[in-house]
Design a protein around this motif. Sequence first.
Motif, PDB file in Angstrom:
ATOM      1  N   ASN A 153       1.017  -1.178   0.196  1.00  0.00           N
ATOM      2  CA  ASN A 153       0.131  -0.130  -0.019  1.00  0.00           C
ATOM      3  C   ASN A 153       0.609   1.212  -0.044  1.00  0.00           C
ATOM      4  O   ASN A 153       2.127   1.234   0.417  1.00  0.00           O
ATOM      5  N   ARG A 179      -4.429  -6.708   0.246  1.00  0.00           N
ATOM      6  CA  ARG A 179      -4.577  -5.188   1.094  1.00  0.00           C
ATOM      7  C   ARG A 179      -5.886  -4.713   1.660  1.00  0.00           C
ATOM      8  O   ARG A 179      -6.917  -4.955   0.812  1.00  0.00           O
ATOM      9  N   LYS A 180      -5.722  -4.377   2.612  1.00  0.00           N
ATOM     10  CA  LYS A 180      -7.042  -3.815   3.043  1.00  0.00           C
ATOM     11  C   LYS A 180      -6.738  -2.299   3.126  1.00  0.00           C
ATOM     12  O   LYS A 180      -6.066  -1.712   3.727  1.00  0.00           O
ATOM     13  N   TYR A 206      -0.622  -2.134   6.887  1.00  0.00           N
ATOM     14  CA  TYR A 206      -1.999  -1.458   6.432  1.00  0.00           C
ATOM     15  C   TYR A 206      -1.915   0.080   6.495  1.00  0.00           C
ATOM     16  O   TYR A 206      -1.122   0.542   7.324  1.00  0.00           O
TER      17      TYR A 206
END
Length: 940
Positions: free
Chosen positions: A202, A256-257, A393
């Motif tokens: 991210n 990925r959150k 994250y």
Amino acid sequence: GDVIESIKEFDIFSQRSVREAKSIALFPLDECCYTLDALERGLENHLDRLGTEDAWAAERHRLVMKRNFAGIHWQKAFFKELDHSLLDFLGTDPGVIVGDSDALAEAVEKTWAAAQAGFAGAQSLGRFVNTPDELFFSAADLSRRLKEKRVIHVGRVSWEGAGCRTFDQAPQQRGGAGLTEIESVLRDLAADGLRVYLLCNNEGQAERLRKLSQSLPVDGVCVGHLAGGFIDRTQGLALLTDHQIFNRFSRNVRKRKFRGGGAVIPNFEALNRGDFVVHEAYGIGRFVGIRRLRVAGREVDCILLDYHGNDKLTLPVSDLAKLEKFSGEEGHAPLLHKLGGKAWENAKEKTRKAIVVLVQDLIDLYARRSVAEGFAFGSDGELQVEFEAAFEYELTPDQVKAIADVKRDMESKKPMDRLVCGDVGFGKTEVAMRATFKAVNDKKQVAILAPTTILAAQHFDTLSERFAAWPLRIASLHRFRSLKEQKETLAALKEGAVDVLVGTHRLLSKDVVFKDLGLLIVDEEQKFGVKQKERLKEMRAHVDVLALSATPIPRSLHMSMLGTRDLSIIATPPRNRLPIETRVISWDPAAVRDALEAELSRGGQAFFVHNRINDMDEEAKRVQGLVPHARVGVAHGQMEEGTLERVMATFVNREYDVLLCTAIIESGIDIPNANTLIVHRADLFGLSQLYQLRGRVGRSSAQAHCLLISPDANRFSDDAKKKLFALEKFTDLGSGFQIAMRDLEIRGAGNLLGLEQSGHIAAVGFETYCRMLQDAVKELQGGKAPPPLNPEIDFPVDAFLPEEYVEESRQRTLLYQKISRLSAFGEIENMGRELEDRFGALPEPARMLLRTVEARVAAQNIGCAKIEIRENALLLHFSEAHMPEREALPALATRTRQPSRFLYGTPLQLRVELNPPQRGDVVALVEQAAEVLREMAGKM
């Protein structure tokens, strides 16, 4: 038909437009989409399987009424519109990529076996379903169909043979030593002539790595998804992932959150007909609704309230700000007051006297907290930055604020007592992790208290993984540890050899002695008993305390709201998280089987909560009979030492499909693959407990389902109905705070500083009680303030929201509630933009309504008790208690653009002449009056 002029995206909570869209794609809600004609043709073609026309009619009725339901895919071959596979839509040109032939064959066999078992089970229940060969390809069928396509087989590749190797030898430490080692590796790679890149999943993590790698020989940091890095010498390339740099090999690399852009908790809930309400002047009544009335020649919307003895009260909609929903004890229906009677004033006076003692305790608590000397932690250093950079994250804005709040408290000399309230999966644990590292980094010990052994064990595993490479010793203390292990841990704790201790209420025992405890983290405080809470209260006097909860108990929540405890709310959900579909049903074997089959067919797992240990074995047999092919495990809190941990580990490893368990799973268990929850006898659980149980599912991007099974609706109490239907209502992400408030409405609130319930809350309602409490605190702290000013506005215009403008009555009530609470000119302007955005251009009555609200806000700012328009003039009646200094009044009058004069009488009045463009134009008069008032308020 009508022409669509624009397509807009809107926020689901605020209903405000977010952006305009050029196009929108509408997808079906289900794989199985069929017409009623196709349904009837399919049933007619298979009438022989149903046996009789009555059976055909019954099946048709069931399908027509339910349309799409769990398990419809088992019947899709009857309807030719659905009888296709993905391969049918691919021509001969596109290639089909098979990633792992062995795994594919294994999956086909597993699906085929499940289909056969499901068909047998459906037949035993007399269900109308297809045979497995009508629904699925066998291994031979699939192989034959694939031969018709251009297939690309991708097997397991040996990178070594291609001149490339996987980079598995990552540094085994983090922190300063880890970065030193990684720097050495990177320099070696660069010396070999390789271009070196770092990969993160991210952008937030990439930005942190860019800062950390400024002095390292790195060619770039990019965003992407790979399970591991590699070295390809033929291309002169080396790529390392952030998982390798921060030693995350023990984790399964998750998708990925993406966090952010979530919704916040709504602030208003519309009043419903029949709700009990409290008016500050008239007492407890029943809300009837909002009606359009003609008063003094103009139309206005008014609130209608019922009181004792068929008394009726009609109030302007602006008085909605003075109404509060009555919240009392569970099952307590309040007595309505009589208009003009003394019962309401007597109840308030009795409550005021009782509050005096409570307020004194409250002030004493303030005083103790303000003079208590705690430990002031230092500001963040390099190690803290490195530790936080390892978080894979992106933080939500609410998480960022909560972390900042906690750090600010810890760096203060006053002992921290903060509650972090956030829904399950919203990131409370990360807040606790960073606070833990900050405390240990300052040579202080940390205690983490959890209500259940399972949750304590999970916290221990999470901490051990996250802190694995840092020089910390983490220990656990709970009933599954042997006496010898417990003694060793306690001895090490006393000597300071244990940095972080995780455990259940065992941590609060007298024999647990810390050498230098600096931070206590309490997870789900509402789960602890009275004795444990009293012990926690003692610890709060000198130790920083951080409490985490998704649905805090009313006492904790409202101590925070009253200021005796600090509160941080994490209300922003991950964007890819979906609300949990929740249904309340009576026991229905077919519905339970369909729900379980639907979950298992997509490779997921399910919880089946049965909270009676004495017949769990019989219940397990019943569940196994519904889904014969499923692997069913059993878990409860009375299992022998080690057995429960093994069962949970087996379920986490996906060796069980269904976990039949008690409510022991309700706190903190994180199993993203489990996305169906069935709660048997849900009416026997508390509302917050049900909400916590529901939080065990829906922790990934998959749609989660919750079935609340209860007896027939006629057999359980009104309070049970309220609980269950509150769960059906509050399915939106971030509903934990609302659930806590609803729980307070159902169960009532206790004395905020003691253990006993307060009957005074039942007399005046919780909101009124809290407001009286806050007023008393302010009075003791800063002297008595004048009563709030509620100006009367008398303008000769129609001011309301027309039904043709806002058609739904409940929505109009909700909007009136919001409008009645507006307190600033900017808020009024924003309200006007919201109305135009949602409902179109403002009609004249709606525009005049907002102008009237502008006048009310201005009147409050300049101290007017009443404002009216008479004969082309604006009359201002000042309040003696709120008016400005008399010396300022002439200057205030001369600053208006209109001719004005004072009428010195009692009460003091100011007359401002208005100049409408034509006589009798009352709309223009109101517009001018609002502008004059706003100008005067701006000069105060």
